[in-house]
Design a protein around this motif. Structure first.
Motif, PDB file in Angstrom:
ATOM      1  N   GLY A  10      -4.685  13.241  -9.137  1.00  0.00           N
ATOM      2  CA  GLY A  10      -5.151  12.093  -8.622  1.00  0.00           C
ATOM      3  C   GLY A  10      -5.162  11.541  -7.081  1.00  0.00           C
ATOM      4  O   GLY A  10      -5.395  10.422  -6.754  1.00  0.00           O
ATOM      5  N   GLU A  11      -4.869  12.706  -6.429  1.00  0.00           N
ATOM      6  CA  GLU A  11      -4.804  12.408  -4.857  1.00  0.00           C
ATOM      7  C   GLU A  11      -5.975  11.934  -4.248  1.00  0.00           C
ATOM      8  O   GLU A  11      -6.066  11.512  -3.123  1.00  0.00           O
ATOM      9  N   ASP A  12      -7.023  12.175  -4.906  1.00  0.00           N
ATOM     10  CA  ASP A  12      -8.238  11.669  -4.276  1.00  0.00           C
ATOM     11  C   ASP A  12      -8.865  10.168  -4.678  1.00  0.00           C
ATOM     12  O   ASP A  12      -9.536   9.792  -4.060  1.00  0.00           O
ATOM     13  N   LEU A  13      -7.818   9.728  -5.365  1.00  0.00           N
ATOM     14  CA  LEU A  13      -8.251   8.262  -5.964  1.00  0.00           C
ATOM     15  C   LEU A  13      -7.344   7.249  -5.226  1.00  0.00           C
ATOM     16  O   LEU A  13      -6.209   7.508  -4.765  1.00  0.00           O
ATOM     17  N   THR A  14      -7.817   5.805  -5.316  1.00  0.00           N
ATOM     18  CA  THR A  14      -7.013   4.775  -4.969  1.00  0.00           C
ATOM     19  C   THR A  14      -6.760   3.972  -6.097  1.00  0.00           C
ATOM     20  O   THR A  14      -7.990   3.475  -6.662  1.00  0.00           O
ATOM     21  N   ILE A  15      -5.679   3.641  -6.475  1.00  0.00           N
ATOM     22  CA  ILE A  15      -5.550   2.716  -7.685  1.00  0.00           C
ATOM     23  C   ILE A  15      -5.333   1.396  -7.185  1.00  0.00           C
ATOM     24  O   ILE A  15      -4.562   0.974  -6.340  1.00  0.00           O
ATOM     25  N   LEU A  16      -6.451   0.380  -7.365  1.00  0.00           N
ATOM     26  CA  LEU A  16      -6.149  -1.194  -7.123  1.00  0.00           C
ATOM     27  C   LEU A  16      -5.365  -1.738  -8.325  1.00  0.00           C
ATOM     28  O   LEU A  16      -5.678  -1.865  -9.501  1.00  0.00           O
ATOM     29  N   PHE A  42       0.867  -1.084  -0.087  1.00  0.00           N
ATOM     30  CA  PHE A  42      -0.069   0.023   0.008  1.00  0.00           C
ATOM     31  C   PHE A  42       0.835   1.224   0.019  1.00  0.00           C
ATOM     32  O   PHE A  42       1.794   1.169   0.726  1.00  0.00           O
ATOM     33  N   GLU A  43       0.688   2.164  -1.091  1.00  0.00           N
ATOM     34  CA  GLU A  43       1.253   3.271  -0.998  1.00  0.00           C
ATOM     35  C   GLU A  43       0.420   4.326  -0.879  1.00  0.00           C
ATOM     36  O   GLU A  43      -0.735   4.566  -1.566  1.00  0.00           O
ATOM     37  N   PRO A  44       0.521   5.196   0.147  1.00  0.00           N
ATOM     38  CA  PRO A  44      -0.479   6.351   0.450  1.00  0.00           C
ATOM     39  C   PRO A  44      -0.813   7.570  -0.539  1.00  0.00           C
ATOM     40  O   PRO A  44       0.459   7.469  -1.387  1.00  0.00           O
ATOM     41  N   ALA A  45      -1.494   8.309  -0.814  1.00  0.00           N
ATOM     42  CA  ALA A  45      -1.732   9.415  -1.741  1.00  0.00           C
ATOM     43  C   ALA A  45      -0.681  10.287  -1.610  1.00  0.00           C
ATOM     44  O   ALA A  45      -0.038  10.417  -0.362  1.00  0.00           O
ATOM     45  N   GLY A  72      -0.440  11.180  -7.960  1.00  0.00           N
ATOM     46  CA  GLY A  72      -0.770  11.457  -6.535  1.00  0.00           C
ATOM     47  C   GLY A  72      -1.771  10.258  -5.872  1.00  0.00           C
ATOM     48  O   GLY A  72      -1.935  10.385  -4.669  1.00  0.00           O
ATOM     49  N   ALA A  73      -2.121   9.274  -6.571  1.00  0.00           N
ATOM     50  CA  ALA A  73      -3.173   8.534  -6.040  1.00  0.00           C
ATOM     51  C   ALA A  73      -2.671   7.362  -5.153  1.00  0.00           C
ATOM     52  O   ALA A  73      -1.217   7.014  -5.403  1.00  0.00           O
ATOM     53  N   ALA A  74      -3.366   7.126  -4.058  1.00  0.00           N
ATOM     54  CA  ALA A  74      -2.628   6.138  -3.417  1.00  0.00           C
ATOM     55  C   ALA A  74      -2.833   4.744  -4.220  1.00  0.00           C
ATOM     56  O   ALA A  74      -3.586   4.664  -5.189  1.00  0.00           O
ATOM     57  N   VAL A  75      -2.000   3.861  -3.884  1.00  0.00           N
ATOM     58  CA  VAL A  75      -2.013   2.570  -4.574  1.00  0.00           C
ATOM     59  C   VAL A  75      -2.163   1.219  -3.734  1.00  0.00           C
ATOM     60  O   VAL A  75      -1.291   1.211  -2.556  1.00  0.00           O
ATOM     61  N   LEU A  76      -2.914   0.345  -3.886  1.00  0.00           N
ATOM     62  CA  LEU A  76      -3.463  -1.091  -3.168  1.00  0.00           C
ATOM     63  C   LEU A  76      -3.032  -1.754  -4.263  1.00  0.00           C
ATOM     64  O   LEU A  76      -3.851  -1.783  -5.133  1.00  0.00           O
ATOM     65  N   SER A  77      -2.058  -2.724  -3.799  1.00  0.00           N
ATOM     66  CA  SER A  77      -1.421  -3.675  -4.943  1.00  0.00           C
ATOM     67  C   SER A  77      -1.299  -5.127  -4.500  1.00  0.00           C
ATOM     68  O   SER A  77      -0.305  -5.418  -3.618  1.00  0.00           O
ATOM     69  N   PRO A  78      -2.268  -6.018  -4.194  1.00  0.00           N
ATOM     70  CA  PRO A  78      -2.198  -7.345  -4.086  1.00  0.00           C
ATOM     71  C   PRO A  78      -1.488  -8.061  -4.757  1.00  0.00           C
ATOM     72  O   PRO A  78      -1.506  -7.866  -5.962  1.00  0.00           O
TER      73      PRO A  78
END
Ligand code: MLT
Length: 227
Positions: free
Chosen positions: A24-30, A15-18, A52-58
């Motif tokens: 794109g700071e308001d988004l989270t990229i899966l 997980f990388e925070p925004a 700027g997006a957070a990144v959630l990467s499983p």
């Protein structure tokens, strides 16, 4: 500094925070990798799409000859549908749990999937249509044919499918059928045909950046009239 991989809800993930103030700071990229990838693979792509997006990467839970995947397949392009259904639900539960843990806005999650990762993202859109605000499906196939038309969710995901015109793994009709299926599940789905094979190109990057820029903004911003 990048976060180390964590374990939760049955998945190893990163997980990388925004990044405040960045696009794109308001988004989270899966971020959902292709066969043989891992939780680190698509983080640079996600950053290039929306810095700027957070990144959630499983990382996919299935191993095929040592190569991580998000669900089992019987052979190239032929999927184990029972496993796909179960793994899709598990991925949806992971996203819910990770959203709670990391304070992710559930209404602003955009999947970016490549190949096997795009296929599981498409499966998630068909099974849980309201779970994603949007998706960039890079070289996706039809994951499964729903027995009944999927019931549209409360939100209308904005989806771009980027198909390679010379892709030896994904015939064009697959991408066209996927767009039709996603529309019947309530998504706004656009099919982009890229002069490429299975591998990604600069054109895919530009298509993805346009999608992420459109999805970024205040509530309802994507529906605001353009001037
Ligand atoms: C799949 O198995 O999901 C597709 O064939 C794409 C891939 O090779 O991963």
């Amino acid at each position: 500094m990048s976060a180390p991989a964590a374990e939760a809800f049955g998945f190893t993930y990163r997980f990388e925070p925004a990044v405040a103030g960045a696009q794109g700071e308001d988004l989270t990229i899966l971020a959902l990798h292709g066969t043989g990838g891992d939780e680190h693979d698509l983080v640079p792509l996600a950053r290039a799409l929306a810095p700027g997006a957070a990144v959630l990467s499983p990382r996919g839970q299935v191993l095929e000859g040592g190569a991580p995947r998000f669900f089992r397949r019987l052979r190239e392009g032929v999927f184990d549908l029972a496993d796909l259904a179960a793994r899709t639900e598990a991925l949806g539960d992971f996203v819910d749990g990770a959203a709670d843990r990391h304070g992710i806005d559930r209404g602003r999650i955009v999947a970016v999937g490549f190949s096997n990762g795009a296929n599981v993202a498409a499966s998630l859109l068909l099974r849980r249509p309201g779970s994603l605000a949007g998706a960039l499906l890079l070289r996706a196939m039809v994951p499964f044919e729903p027995e009944t038309p999927p019931a549209p969710g409360a939100v209308r995901p904005v989806v771009t499918i980027a198909a390679g015109l010379m892709d030896p793994l994904v015939p064009r009709e697959q991408a066209e059928r996927l767009a039709t299926l996603l529309r019947s599940a309530g998504a706004e789905a656009t099919l982009e045909l890229v002069p490429a094979g299975h591998q990604l190109t600069q054109r895919d990057l530009a298509i993805g950046q346009a999608l992420l820029a459109r999805l970024s903004g205040g509530p309802g911003a994507r529906d605001a009239p353009r001037r």
